[in-house]
Design a protein around this motif. Structure first.
Motif, short mmCIF file in Angstrom:
data_model
loop_
_atom_site.label_atom_id
_atom_site.label_comp_id
_atom_site.label_asym_id
_atom_site.label_seq_id
_atom_site.Cartn_x
_atom_site.Cartn_y
_atom_site.Cartn_z
N LYS A 142 0.89 -1.13 -0.08
CA LYS A 142 0.02 -0.01 0.02
C LYS A 142 0.86 1.26 0.04
CE LYS A 142 -3.79 2.31 1.74
NZ LYS A 142 -3.79 3.21 0.46
N TRP A 143 2.04 1.28 0.89
CA TRP A 143 2.76 2.21 0.87
C TRP A 143 3.50 2.53 -0.40
CZ3 TRP A 143 8.23 2.70 0.28
CH2 TRP A 143 8.49 3.90 0.51
N SER A 146 2.57 1.55 -3.62
CA SER A 146 1.85 1.92 -4.63
C SER A 146 1.47 3.56 -4.39
CB SER A 146 0.53 0.98 -4.79
OG SER A 146 -0.23 1.35 -3.69
N ASP A 147 1.17 3.84 -3.08
CA ASP A 147 0.78 5.23 -2.68
C ASP A 147 1.88 6.32 -3.00
OD1 ASP A 147 -1.70 4.29 -2.42
OD2 ASP A 147 -1.83 4.50 -0.18
#
Length: 128
Positions: free
Chosen positions: A87-88, A90-91
């Motif tokens: 998540k980190w 990709s964000d």
């Protein structure tokens, strides 16, 4: 490393009253979760040390595999850490959905008992 261990321990505490309570008997789940977090950290350290092009997926699969071999707590820790990292990544890093999906495939492969060597690139030193 400290962040991973703290995150795993906090998550265990928060989830203890939820659906994980049967798994927490005797503290085994928490112990395995901490060990799984350590396995994930060790794979990350090895990946950084190796600095080998194309080895990313291998280290993802290996960390998840090692953690899951500890039992449900280790598999849970591997899933939480892998999901948070992706998540980190990709964000923040902007590597893209395709890379995230490939990483998650390697994560799931290892966590489900698949041989991490499926992702091992030719020439990666045997130390890893």
């Amino acid at each position: 490393m400290r962040l991973c261990v703290c995150f795993v321990l906090l998550s265990v505490i928060l989830c203890a009253s939820a659906d994980l309570s049967p798994l927490l008997r005797g503290g085994r789940f928490a112990w395995d979760a901490v060990g799984g977090a350590w396995d994930m950290f060790r794979a990350y350290q090895d990946m950084r040390e190796a600095n080998y092009k194309g080895a990313d997926k291998y280290f993802h699969a290996r960390g998840n595999y090692d953690a899951a071999q500890r039992g449900p707590g280790g598999a849970w820790a591997a899933r939480v850490i892998s999901d948070a990292r992706e998540k980190w990544q990709s964000d923040v890093s902007g590597r893209g959905e395709e890379d995230t999906l490939a990483d998650q495939e390697a994560n799931a492969w290892g966590r489900n008992g698949g041989d991490p060597n499926r992702y091992r690139p030719a020439g990666l030193p045997s130390k890893y």
